[in-house]
Write a protein that holds these residues in place. Structure first.
Motif, PDB file in Angstrom:
ATOM      1  N   SER A  47       0.816  -1.229   0.000  1.00  0.00           N
ATOM      2  CA  SER A  47       0.000   0.000   0.000  1.00  0.00           C
ATOM      3  C   SER A  47       0.838   1.262   0.000  1.00  0.00           C
ATOM      4  CB  SER A  47      -0.925   0.019   1.224  1.00  0.00           C
ATOM      5  OG  SER A  47      -1.897  -0.997   1.136  1.00  0.00           O
ATOM      6  N   LYS A  48       1.968   1.258   0.710  1.00  0.00           N
ATOM      7  CA  LYS A  48       2.725   2.492   0.925  1.00  0.00           C
ATOM      8  C   LYS A  48       3.895   2.665  -0.038  1.00  0.00           C
ATOM      9  CE  LYS A  48       0.186   3.736   4.425  1.00  0.00           C
ATOM     10  NZ  LYS A  48      -0.764   4.864   4.254  1.00  0.00           N
ATOM     11  N   ARG A  49       4.339   1.577  -0.670  1.00  0.00           N
ATOM     12  CA  ARG A  49       5.487   1.667  -1.589  1.00  0.00           C
ATOM     13  C   ARG A  49       4.995   1.513  -3.021  1.00  0.00           C
ATOM     14  NH1 ARG A  49       9.491  -2.532   1.181  1.00  0.00           N
ATOM     15  NH2 ARG A  49      10.558  -2.332  -0.827  1.00  0.00           N
ATOM     16  N   PRO A  50       5.170   2.535  -3.854  1.00  0.00           N
ATOM     17  CA  PRO A  50       4.576   2.528  -5.195  1.00  0.00           C
ATOM     18  C   PRO A  50       4.992   1.356  -6.069  1.00  0.00           C
ATOM     19  CG  PRO A  50       5.450   4.700  -4.641  1.00  0.00           C
ATOM     20  CD  PRO A  50       5.893   3.784  -3.559  1.00  0.00           C
ATOM     21  N   PHE A  51       6.232   0.883  -5.910  1.00  0.00           N
ATOM     22  CA  PHE A  51       6.738  -0.141  -6.822  1.00  0.00           C
ATOM     23  C   PHE A  51       6.889  -1.511  -6.154  1.00  0.00           C
ATOM     24  CE2 PHE A  51       8.654   3.982  -8.212  1.00  0.00           C
ATOM     25  CZ  PHE A  51       7.754   4.184  -9.259  1.00  0.00           C
ATOM     26  N   PHE A  52       6.250  -1.684  -4.997  1.00  0.00           N
ATOM     27  CA  PHE A  52       6.231  -2.997  -4.329  1.00  0.00           C
ATOM     28  C   PHE A  52       5.107  -3.809  -4.971  1.00  0.00           C
ATOM     29  CE2 PHE A  52       5.337  -6.165  -1.133  1.00  0.00           C
ATOM     30  CZ  PHE A  52       6.567  -6.425  -0.550  1.00  0.00           C
ATOM     31  N   SER A  53       5.471  -4.920  -5.635  1.00  0.00           N
ATOM     32  CA  SER A  53       4.491  -5.661  -6.431  1.00  0.00           C
ATOM     33  C   SER A  53       3.970  -6.892  -5.696  1.00  0.00           C
ATOM     34  CB  SER A  53       5.113  -6.104  -7.761  1.00  0.00           C
ATOM     35  OG  SER A  53       6.087  -7.097  -7.537  1.00  0.00           O
ATOM     36  N   VAL A  54       2.940  -7.486  -6.269  1.00  0.00           N
ATOM     37  CA  VAL A  54       2.366  -8.730  -5.730  1.00  0.00           C
ATOM     38  C   VAL A  54       3.421  -9.837  -5.718  1.00  0.00           C
ATOM     39  CG1 VAL A  54       0.717 -10.572  -6.247  1.00  0.00           C
ATOM     40  CG2 VAL A  54      -0.015  -8.191  -6.334  1.00  0.00           C
ATOM     41  N   ASP A  55       4.314  -9.817  -6.720  1.00  0.00           N
ATOM     42  CA  ASP A  55       5.340 -10.868  -6.826  1.00  0.00           C
ATOM     43  C   ASP A  55       6.282 -10.876  -5.625  1.00  0.00           C
ATOM     44  OD1 ASP A  55       4.191 -11.306  -9.251  1.00  0.00           O
ATOM     45  OD2 ASP A  55       5.727 -10.286 -10.425  1.00  0.00           O
ATOM     46  N   ASN A  56       6.363  -9.742  -4.907  1.00  0.00           N
ATOM     47  CA  ASN A  56       7.240  -9.665  -3.730  1.00  0.00           C
ATOM     48  C   ASN A  56       6.567 -10.173  -2.461  1.00  0.00           C
ATOM     49  OD1 ASN A  56       9.395  -8.473  -5.112  1.00  0.00           O
ATOM     50  ND2 ASN A  56       8.464  -6.453  -4.958  1.00  0.00           N
ATOM     51  N   MET A  57       5.305 -10.538  -2.539  1.00  0.00           N
ATOM     52  CA  MET A  57       4.576 -10.984  -1.357  1.00  0.00           C
ATOM     53  C   MET A  57       4.614 -12.504  -1.253  1.00  0.00           C
ATOM     54  SD  MET A  57       1.305  -8.383  -1.625  1.00  0.00           S
ATOM     55  CE  MET A  57       0.660  -8.711   0.014  1.00  0.00           C
ATOM     56  N   GLN A  58       4.652 -12.981  -0.011  1.00  0.00           N
ATOM     57  CA  GLN A  58       4.697 -14.428   0.231  1.00  0.00           C
ATOM     58  C   GLN A  58       3.289 -15.007   0.146  1.00  0.00           C
ATOM     59  OE1 GLN A  58       7.594 -16.233   0.734  1.00  0.00           O
ATOM     60  NE2 GLN A  58       8.573 -14.309   0.184  1.00  0.00           N
ATOM     61  N   MET A  59       2.856 -15.319  -1.077  1.00  0.00           N
ATOM     62  CA  MET A  59       1.546 -15.946  -1.257  1.00  0.00           C
ATOM     63  C   MET A  59       1.692 -17.107  -2.222  1.00  0.00           C
ATOM     64  SD  MET A  59      -0.560 -13.230  -3.657  1.00  0.00           S
ATOM     65  CE  MET A  59      -0.444 -11.846  -2.528  1.00  0.00           C
ATOM     66  N   ASN A  60       0.733 -18.022  -2.189  1.00  0.00           N
ATOM     67  CA  ASN A  60       0.839 -19.183  -3.069  1.00  0.00           C
ATOM     68  C   ASN A  60       0.627 -18.785  -4.525  1.00  0.00           C
ATOM     69  OD1 ASN A  60      -2.092 -19.586  -3.829  1.00  0.00           O
ATOM     70  ND2 ASN A  60      -2.255 -19.761  -1.598  1.00  0.00           N
ATOM     71  N   LYS A  61       0.999 -19.697  -5.425  1.00  0.00           N
ATOM     72  CA  LYS A  61       0.989 -19.398  -6.862  1.00  0.00           C
ATOM     73  C   LYS A  61      -0.399 -19.023  -7.361  1.00  0.00           C
ATOM     74  CE  LYS A  61       3.756 -19.250 -10.442  1.00  0.00           C
ATOM     75  NZ  LYS A  61       4.921 -18.336 -10.445  1.00  0.00           N
ATOM     76  N   ALA A  62      -1.414 -19.723  -6.880  1.00  0.00           N
ATOM     77  CA  ALA A  62      -2.783 -19.456  -7.343  1.00  0.00           C
ATOM     78  C   ALA A  62      -3.214 -18.038  -6.973  1.00  0.00           C
ATOM     79  CB  ALA A  62      -3.749 -20.473  -6.740  1.00  0.00           C
ATOM     80  N   ASP A  63      -2.940 -17.622  -5.726  1.00  0.00           N
ATOM     81  CA  ASP A  63      -3.302 -16.269  -5.292  1.00  0.00           C
ATOM     82  C   ASP A  63      -2.517 -15.216  -6.068  1.00  0.00           C
ATOM     83  OD1 ASP A  63      -5.176 -17.098  -3.522  1.00  0.00           O
ATOM     84  OD2 ASP A  63      -3.924 -16.935  -1.740  1.00  0.00           O
ATOM     85  N   GLU A  64      -1.231 -15.495  -6.287  1.00  0.00           N
ATOM     86  CA  GLU A  64      -0.383 -14.550  -7.021  1.00  0.00           C
ATOM     87  C   GLU A  64      -0.915 -14.347  -8.438  1.00  0.00           C
ATOM     88  OE1 GLU A  64       4.141 -14.571  -8.699  1.00  0.00           O
ATOM     89  OE2 GLU A  64       3.867 -15.248  -6.624  1.00  0.00           O
ATOM     90  N   GLU A  65      -1.247 -15.460  -9.123  1.00  0.00           N
ATOM     91  CA  GLU A  65      -1.771 -15.366 -10.491  1.00  0.00           C
ATOM     92  C   GLU A  65      -3.113 -14.638 -10.508  1.00  0.00           C
ATOM     93  OE1 GLU A  65      -1.889 -19.368 -11.880  1.00  0.00           O
ATOM     94  OE2 GLU A  65       0.287 -19.498 -12.206  1.00  0.00           O
ATOM     95  N   PHE A  66      -3.972 -14.928  -9.532  1.00  0.00           N
ATOM     96  CA  PHE A  66      -5.289 -14.292  -9.477  1.00  0.00           C
ATOM     97  C   PHE A  66      -5.155 -12.781  -9.281  1.00  0.00           C
ATOM     98  CE2 PHE A  66      -8.794 -12.675  -6.818  1.00  0.00           C
ATOM     99  CZ  PHE A  66      -9.850 -12.874  -7.710  1.00  0.00           C
ATOM    100  N   MET A  67      -4.305 -12.371  -8.317  1.00  0.00           N
ATOM    101  CA  MET A  67      -4.188 -10.946  -8.035  1.00  0.00           C
ATOM    102  C   MET A  67      -3.518 -10.189  -9.185  1.00  0.00           C
ATOM    103  SD  MET A  67      -5.913 -10.621  -5.401  1.00  0.00           S
ATOM    104  CE  MET A  67      -5.805  -8.853  -5.636  1.00  0.00           C
ATOM    105  N   ASN A  68      -2.558 -10.818  -9.851  1.00  0.00           N
ATOM    106  CA  ASN A  68      -1.963 -10.175 -11.030  1.00  0.00           C
ATOM    107  C   ASN A  68      -2.999 -10.021 -12.138  1.00  0.00           C
ATOM    108  OD1 ASN A  68       0.738  -9.528 -10.352  1.00  0.00           O
ATOM    109  ND2 ASN A  68       1.326 -11.682 -10.503  1.00  0.00           N
ATOM    110  N   LYS A  69      -3.906 -10.994 -12.243  1.00  0.00           N
ATOM    111  CA  LYS A  69      -4.995 -10.900 -13.224  1.00  0.00           C
ATOM    112  C   LYS A  69      -5.929  -9.731 -12.876  1.00  0.00           C
ATOM    113  CE  LYS A  69      -8.699 -13.667 -15.330  1.00  0.00           C
ATOM    114  NZ  LYS A  69      -9.397 -14.986 -15.305  1.00  0.00           N
TER     115      LYS A  69
END
Length: 508
Positions: free
Chosen positions: A364-386
């Motif tokens: 939320s606070k860092r403009p260039f901190f992406s979903v890929d940097n978060m510790q989440m499973n592959k399915a959640d990562e793909e869903f949120m990037n979508k």
């Protein structure tokens, strides 16, 4: 077990004086430690028999290690009116060993000495060019030479008249096996007339280690000070505890409720029903359960888009490496072995929850901190990037909202709301606004567009409102953000290249 159960029964009686109760509890604690130690030895013994005990060799200061082991035993020896003496060399002795294994060997020898010695026990450390040797010398009944080899056999026990103390007959066998895994030896030196002398000889293995000025390298040490210590009252978080043993379920849930809100279930199937009706932030589950085991539960959770974000901790007695690998394959975030320290379990829970919270804040606070940097499973990562791609595809549409996004994703509005809320702690509307602002930060960083144009490019039709939102989200105005990146670019670009860029821009 008798020495645990007996005091417990006494405590259950009415009108027990406080002093006596404390004494009973101390007896229970000591014998529980002894039982856990014995269980650990049996498990190690089983692993050695199955060739599954892995050794972790590292550079160890044997002198310091031996001092530490003897120091832990000194109080007990003194309480038993026995003298424990340690004789060391003037120089330090370094070797490549499995530190835990050497500790177990020496501890077994000292436990034997504590049981069988009359008054005096002496521990000596020596070394030559290739080996170090530890001798444990004790007085008391001399072990007959004819049985000196049998005492290292599994479950061998001498006649009561010869060795008056009770034992299981596994400690010396385990100790010799651990010495062999070091390509060393453990034996009883029968040349002494009156004392029992156990001799451990282990290669220094100098070729396998590198010493740096005889300094101990400290690793994996983390100190929590007041600023970094985590909050221990987290009743805003809901945990789901899944355990088929009713006593264990009651005990753990009562302890967890001191800090968290707790739901319970006795198997995986019951847990799924709880998950359907209640919001859960983290699951703690046993593996071996009826109806649906822990692996099956974890698989169900991680394959369900509405639940896959929930971290899973396996709490189980299945502590072999294959079980741990299986747990990770099914998507579990952590693995806590029974018997366990409740403090360790609690810190594991707090660590997972606090890491998730810090990742949300960074996103939320860092403009260039992406979903890929978060510790989440592959399915959640793909869903949120979508989800983010869909928002970016509709950036200029200031009417783009939750309903339209849910339609594109073929999800209900409530499911989308719940998913985004649990992962990012944001409503879908706030999330859409955040992605707009992150994209605006990208445009500002590129330096190709004016800020007055960028706000319309990301679907915000008021420059003043855009500036206010940007300041609130990232802690600086768009203009300050632009200046920061322009000064950064100027700091690293040489003067002649900047002039060339100006010429090229003029030519264009």
């Amino acid at each position: 077990l008798t020495l645990i159960n007996g005091p417990l029964e006494a405590i259950q009686e009415e009108d027990i004086p406080e002093a006596k109760k404390k004494k009973y509890i101390s007896v229970i604690v000591e014998n529980t430690k002894r039982l856990l130690e014995l269980t650990g030895q049996l498990l190690d013994f089983q692993k050695i028999g199955a060739n599954k005990l892995s050794m972790k060799f590292e550079s160890v200061d044997i002198t310091a290690l031996l001092k530490g082991i003897v120091a832990r035993f000194e109080v007990t020896f003194n309480l038993n009116n026995k003298e424990l003496i340690l004789i060391l060399l003037e120089e330090e002795v370094w070797a490549a060993v499995d530190k835990e294994a050497i500790t177990k060997i020496v501890s077994n020898l000292l436990n034997n000495a504590l049981k069988y010695a009359t008054k005096h026990i002496q521990v000596e450390l020596e070394k030559d060019e290739f080996y170090f040797t530890i001798r444990v010398i004790s007085d008391g009944n001399k072990i007959p030479e004819e049985v000196s080899q049998y005492i290292f056999e599994p479950f061998y026990q001498m006649e009561k008249g010869e060795m008056p103390k009770n034992g299981v007959g596994i400690g010396l066998s385990l100790a010799r096996s651990l010495a062999s895994l070091h390509k060393g030896t453990l034996s009883l030196d029968t040349t002494y007339e009156k004392e029992n002398v156990f001799v451990l000889t282990v290669p220094l293995n100098k070729g396998g280690i590198s010493l740096q000025n005889s300094k101990v390298v400290q690793k994996d040490i983390v100190e929590l000070d007041e600023e970094t210590s985590v909050e221990t009252d987290m009743h805003g978080y809901t945990l789901l505890l899944v355990e088929d043993n009713e006593s264990m379920l009651t005990f753990i849930s009562e302890r967890l409720r001191e800090s968290f809100t707790v739901e319970t279930a006795k198997n995986g199937a019951e847990a799924i029903e709880v998950l359907k009706s209640s919001h859960v932030d983290l699951i703690i589950s046993d593996i071996m359960m009826p109806v649906m085991n822990g692996y099956q539960l974890c698989k169900e959770v991680k394959s369900d888009l509405e639940l896959s974000h929930i971290p899973v901790i396996f709490l189980t007695a299945k502590n072999d490496i294959d079980s741990k690998i299986n747990g990770l394959k099914y998507g579990a975030e952590a693995y806590v072995e029974k018997p366990f320290s409740f403090g360790y379990l609690k810190e594991q829970v707090l660590s997972l929850l606090n890491n998730r919270r810090r990742e949300r804040e960074a996103f939320s606070k860092r403009p260039f901190f992406s979903v890929d940097n978060m510790q989440m499973n592959k399915a959640d990562e793909e869903f949120m990037n979508k989800v983010i791609r869909i928002i970016e595809d509709n950036l200029t549409d200031d009417n783009f909202g939750v309903e339209k996004m849910a339609d594109i994703l073929c999800m209900s509005r409530s499911s989308l709301l719940r998913k985004i809320k649990t992962i990012f702690n944001l409503s879908p509307l706030d999330f859409i606004r955040l992605i707009r602002l992150k994209k605006a930060a990208e445009y500002i960083q590129e330096g190709k567009y004016r800020i007055g144009d960028i706000c319309y490019m990301v679907g915000i039709n008021s420059p003043s409102y855009f500036s206010k939102l940007f300041l609130k989200q990232f802690g600086m105005t768009p203009k300050d953000f632009e200046k920061q990146y322009q000064s950064g670019r100027q700091a690293v670009v040489p003067q002649d290249i900047r002039n060339t860029d100006v010429i090229n821009d003029a030519d264009k």
